[in-house]
Design a protein around this motif. Structure first.
Motif, short mmCIF file in Angstrom:
data_model
loop_
_atom_site.label_atom_id
_atom_site.label_comp_id
_atom_site.label_asym_id
_atom_site.label_seq_id
_atom_site.Cartn_x
_atom_site.Cartn_y
_atom_site.Cartn_z
N ASP A 195 0.77 -1.23 -0.06
CA ASP A 195 0.15 0.02 0.07
C ASP A 195 0.73 1.24 0.04
O ASP A 195 0.20 2.53 0.11
N GLY A 199 -3.15 2.44 -2.85
CA GLY A 199 -3.87 1.50 -2.02
C GLY A 199 -4.62 0.42 -2.88
O GLY A 199 -4.79 0.38 -3.97
N SER A 200 -5.42 -0.51 -2.07
CA SER A 200 -6.07 -1.64 -2.44
C SER A 200 -7.12 -1.18 -3.56
O SER A 200 -7.33 -1.70 -4.56
N ARG A 203 -5.45 -0.10 -7.05
CA ARG A 203 -4.95 -1.19 -7.66
C ARG A 203 -5.98 -2.19 -8.31
O ARG A 203 -5.81 -2.40 -9.21
#
Length: 335
Positions: A195, A199-200, A203
């Motif tokens: 991260d 961040g997720s 992505r």
């Protein structure tokens, strides 16, 4: 092969890495080159036999090609990586759009406005050049509107460790210089779990857009990919003009690039293949140079996936019969 609308990406741990295995491809020269270009394929893996086979098969795949090619490949489950001339710089054409996307998500913390979301989707899914130019300018210093300086994109590159990428500071984003290593680093970033840069949410968004790329632009580094994998792709191509101000090495040649990641169902890999000097035979249609570049990429792609996933049924991508060629006056607007 699955082309989905909503995705989640997770990093898959790699095993211990064995020593590198190298295989030299025979000398390959572009027609106007006086000196041959010799490529060296290097592979490492937790499976030494796999590394050896990959190095040999990639070298064989490249040996028959007259154009120039570089590649970078990684597979997390097998702890495998392969490179060939992966630090060589190429005109990015539309694979540069993945860099623009990464920079936008980095600068916005993954939260885009409705307008930015629409532009990002057009840029990646439809490879819309106008959308890419709009976002490039948004991420630039516009003190000189004719030469937007992409300072915010550079901030992203610095944070992502993509130090070999050279942005075009005169607004021709398609002429940004990219390397296979840096684009593979970007794929690692998009498919990973770190991260610190994105961040997720960012992505997953990037992968979602690359998964939804229109059907006729899913060729290239997807060829041979296992049908039960989820695939994310972005391609780019650019034909240089015959104008006298263009270096004789580049005149009329096709730059054809492709990058793809495989995720979910136990997959975790990325492949980048960049090519240039895909020449058009004298008196032949212009698209033959474009086709040659795609064939080079797909020959390499199939060899890699066949070795890493020997029991999987491979994907056979389709493509249009002719490419959309950029206007000669605006080389940055490459598809």
């Amino acid at each position: 092969m699955r082309w989905a609308s909503a995705l989640s990406a997770a990093a898959i741990g790699a095993g211990a890495v064995a020593g590198p295995v190298a295989a030299a491809t025979p000398s390959v020269a572009a027609p106007q080159r006086a000196k041959a270009v010799t490529s060296k394929v290097e592979c490492t893996s937790s499976n030494h036999k796999l590394a050896k086979k990959l190095a040999a098969d990639i070298a064989e795949a490249l040996a028959s090609r007259e154009s120039m090619a570089s590649l970078s490949f990684f597979d997390r489950p097998t702890g495998t990586s392969c490179t060939s001339d992966a630090a060589k710089k190429y005109d990015g054409a539309s694979v540069t759009k993945t860099v623009i996307l990464g920079a936008l998500l980095y600068q916005k913390g993954g939260t885009l406005t409705e307008a930015e979301d629409a532009l990002a989707r057009k840029m990646i899914i439809d490879s819309d050049n106008t959308a890419a130019t709009t976002l490039w300018k948004q991420l630039s210093d516009l003190k000189d509107p004719k030469k937007p300086d992409p300072v915010k994109i550079q901030e992203f590159l610095d944070k992502a460790g993509m130090g070999s990428t050279v942005l075009d500071k005169e607004g021709s984003w398609g002429l940004t210089q990219v390397t296979a290593n840096d684009q593979a680093r970007l794929l690692r970033l998009f498919t990973g779990a770190d991260d610190s840069v994105l961040g997720s949410r960012s992505r997953s968004y990037a992968l979602e857009l690359m998964n939804q790329v229109q059907s006729l632009q899913r060729w290239g580094a997807t060829a041979g990919a296992p049908l039960d994998s989820v695939v994310h792709v972005k391609n780019g191509w650019l034909q240089r003009s015959q104008n006298p101000d263009v270096d004789s090495f580049d005149r009329g040649d096709w730059k054809v690039n492709s990058m793809a990641a495989l995720t979910e169902n136990g997959y975790g890999s990325g492949l980048v293949v960049l090519t240039e000097n895909n020449r058009v035979p004298e008196g032949r249609p212009a698209n033959e140079g474009w086709d040659y570049g795609i064939e080079t990429i797909e020959t390499v792609s199939r060899a890699i996936y066949r070795d890493v996933y020997p029991d999987a049924e491979g994907y056979h991508p389709s493509r249009p019969t002719s490419p959309a060629s950029p206007p000669a006056a605006e080389p940055g607007a490459a598809r």
